[in-house]
Design an enzyme around this catalytic site. Sequence first.
Site, PDB file in Angstrom:
ATOM      1  N   LYS B  80      37.661  39.116  41.273  1.00 25.90           N
ATOM      2  CA  LYS B  80      38.046  38.644  39.943  1.00 25.90           C
ATOM      3  C   LYS B  80      37.151  37.472  39.547  1.00 25.90           C
ATOM      4  CE  LYS B  80      42.219  37.179  37.402  1.00 25.90           C
ATOM      5  NZ  LYS B  80      43.663  36.857  37.543  1.00 25.90           N
ATOM      6  N   SER B 155      46.758  39.472  34.468  1.00 22.46           N
ATOM      7  CA  SER B 155      45.427  39.122  34.021  1.00 22.46           C
ATOM      8  C   SER B 155      44.322  39.706  34.902  1.00 22.46           C
ATOM      9  CB  SER B 155      45.264  37.602  33.985  1.00 22.46           C
ATOM     10  OG  SER B 155      45.360  37.069  35.295  1.00 22.46           O
ATOM     11  N   SER B 179      50.104  38.468  37.789  1.00 26.26           N
ATOM     12  CA  SER B 179      48.758  38.935  37.429  1.00 26.26           C
ATOM     13  C   SER B 179      48.069  39.826  38.459  1.00 26.26           C
ATOM     14  CB  SER B 179      47.851  37.735  37.130  1.00 26.26           C
ATOM     15  OG  SER B 179      48.128  37.214  35.860  1.00 26.26           O
TER      16      SER B 179
END
Lengths: 140, 491
Positions: B80, B155, B179
């Site tokens: 990420k 997210s 997330s």
Amino acid sequence: MRFSPSIPLASSGINHSAAFLNSLPPSSMLPAARRAENLWGEPHFMKIGIDTVRHVARLANLDFSNQELELFTRQLDSILRYIDKLNELDTARIEPTSHVTRMEQTLREDRTIRSLSVPQALANAPESKDQHFTVPKVIG
Amino acid sequence: MEELFRLSGSELLRRIRSREISSQEATRACLRRMKAVEGRVRAFRCILEEEALATAEAIDGAFSRGEDPGSLAGLPVALKDVLCLAGHPTTCGSRVLEKFIPPYDATVIRRLKEAGAVILGKTNMDEFAMGSSTENSAFEKTRNPWDLDRVPGGSSGGSAAAVAADMAPVSLGTDTGGSIRQPAAFCGVPGLKTTYGRVSRFGLVAFASSLDQIGPFGKTVEDLARTLSVIAGYDPRDSTSARVPVPDYASQLSAPLRSIRLGVPKEYFPAGLDSQIEGAVRAMLTRAEAMGARVEELSLPHTDFSIPTYYILATAEASSNLARYDGVRYGYRAEGAHVLGEMYRRSRSEGFGREVKRRIMLGTYVLSSGYYDAYYLKAQKVRTLLKADFDAAFEKVDLIVTPTTPSTAFRFGEKTEDPLQMYLSDIFTATINLVGIPALSLPCGIARDGLPIGAQIVGPAFSEPRLLGVAAALESEMDFRSHHRPKALDA
């Protein structure tokens, strides 16, 4: 696949918080907040006014247009009404939790370790000069 | 011919270690898959093809010299874009950090490198990890590999979509209020949010420091276990990382379900919950019972208070953490400001997206003079009550099972138009972060529209071995991967 908003978790208050969470078209959202009025049909007392929002924006170092300030005032007012749900709980004798693990302080051993060089530390600066970060003048 | 990119991370590791395949073959398979499908999925912010192939070649060289290059040797992974990777842009999905190049590696990345992992690239995300659909990325919209018209969740949407689309067997995400688990559920892959303190946050760009944790996505629970054994552990650079020994999680996956007590909190199965989601989770519980687990209903009485608590604490911490973006040391600086204060305000106002600004505003307000006790302190006290709910529950049961999300993946724009719906997508996950305990989302079924459904399994602090063991047993029983895979990319 739609999640019905009628579930108990979704009390009317959640609308308020949801409003805060999203970019809202100024005219179409927050019906609950806009309709809110007292028994005599007068507009409800706002929990937060535009002057406070302007003050918070200054604290946060953010600039907003008047239109954005109005939007944020409505949204913050709504979320604060929703958050008021917490007042249903008597917490007078409850200790606050800042970190859940309640761990011992875990400071590392006090010895020098390698850190960034000055050029590395300055490499991402928008502006720098010699060994310093450069900024516009402090007093206008 | 069997496609290497479809294999789990654990299976690739076994074949690389036995030298049946090389790391370069595994890496090339992922890169080829990216060329075929990334244009449609857009999971990645950047792809590090040359570096990945060079690492893979070095790993293959080490194996041929008879060395052991580490427990993840040769395994391609995606990261990420909130995790600092030295020498490459780390944008956090924000214009503010569009040009930021970290001078150091996050501890998790250093550990992955030391274990021989091959870094494929950085994945897309909601700006500063604030959002539930990855639509808040300043750069691009990531699509759900099961249905390209739908969001991957957020997210960590890019990391979940990369694994679901077979572009990476394993990826890392971060979870502040759901997330990792919510996009894992939306994309039909397992994803683990670890116990607070289990994994070092050094080099993770902070959103809400008392809630943020890094964790893995994988094709299988074993993938999560193998990755966790590498990234977990005390780090002197993160004073909140725990001095708790790190077991070999993958070696403990075969624990039987017999005598395991699973709690089902009634507040997480409210009237009106989507019947397909409730049905899939309850069907998994029925299988667990057939395998010897005991299932009992319980109550987490303060559940209704968790969301207001979450939004006070998360935004307060965010407003403080994001104060650092002032255009001085790194990040976006507005042009042409004459005075320092104007430069701060214009840099932040031009750099941040609207969702981030909203959260900074709320967080600044609840921390401001005169309001601290009414909001922040109050929320910290309610946090104590929420933790007490779970402490009491774990006196009676070993693990708790809930749906991960109240809906399957939604369409682009569907919930930006409908705040209640967007908001509710984290309603089953955010409490877990407030309590600091581990939770895993496991694919447990498919809805009529062909989209995956996730079950959330929650355990007490540092119960990851049991959590992963039970999840692996259920995974093996349900065999989701053999029955279902995303077909939107087959064309």
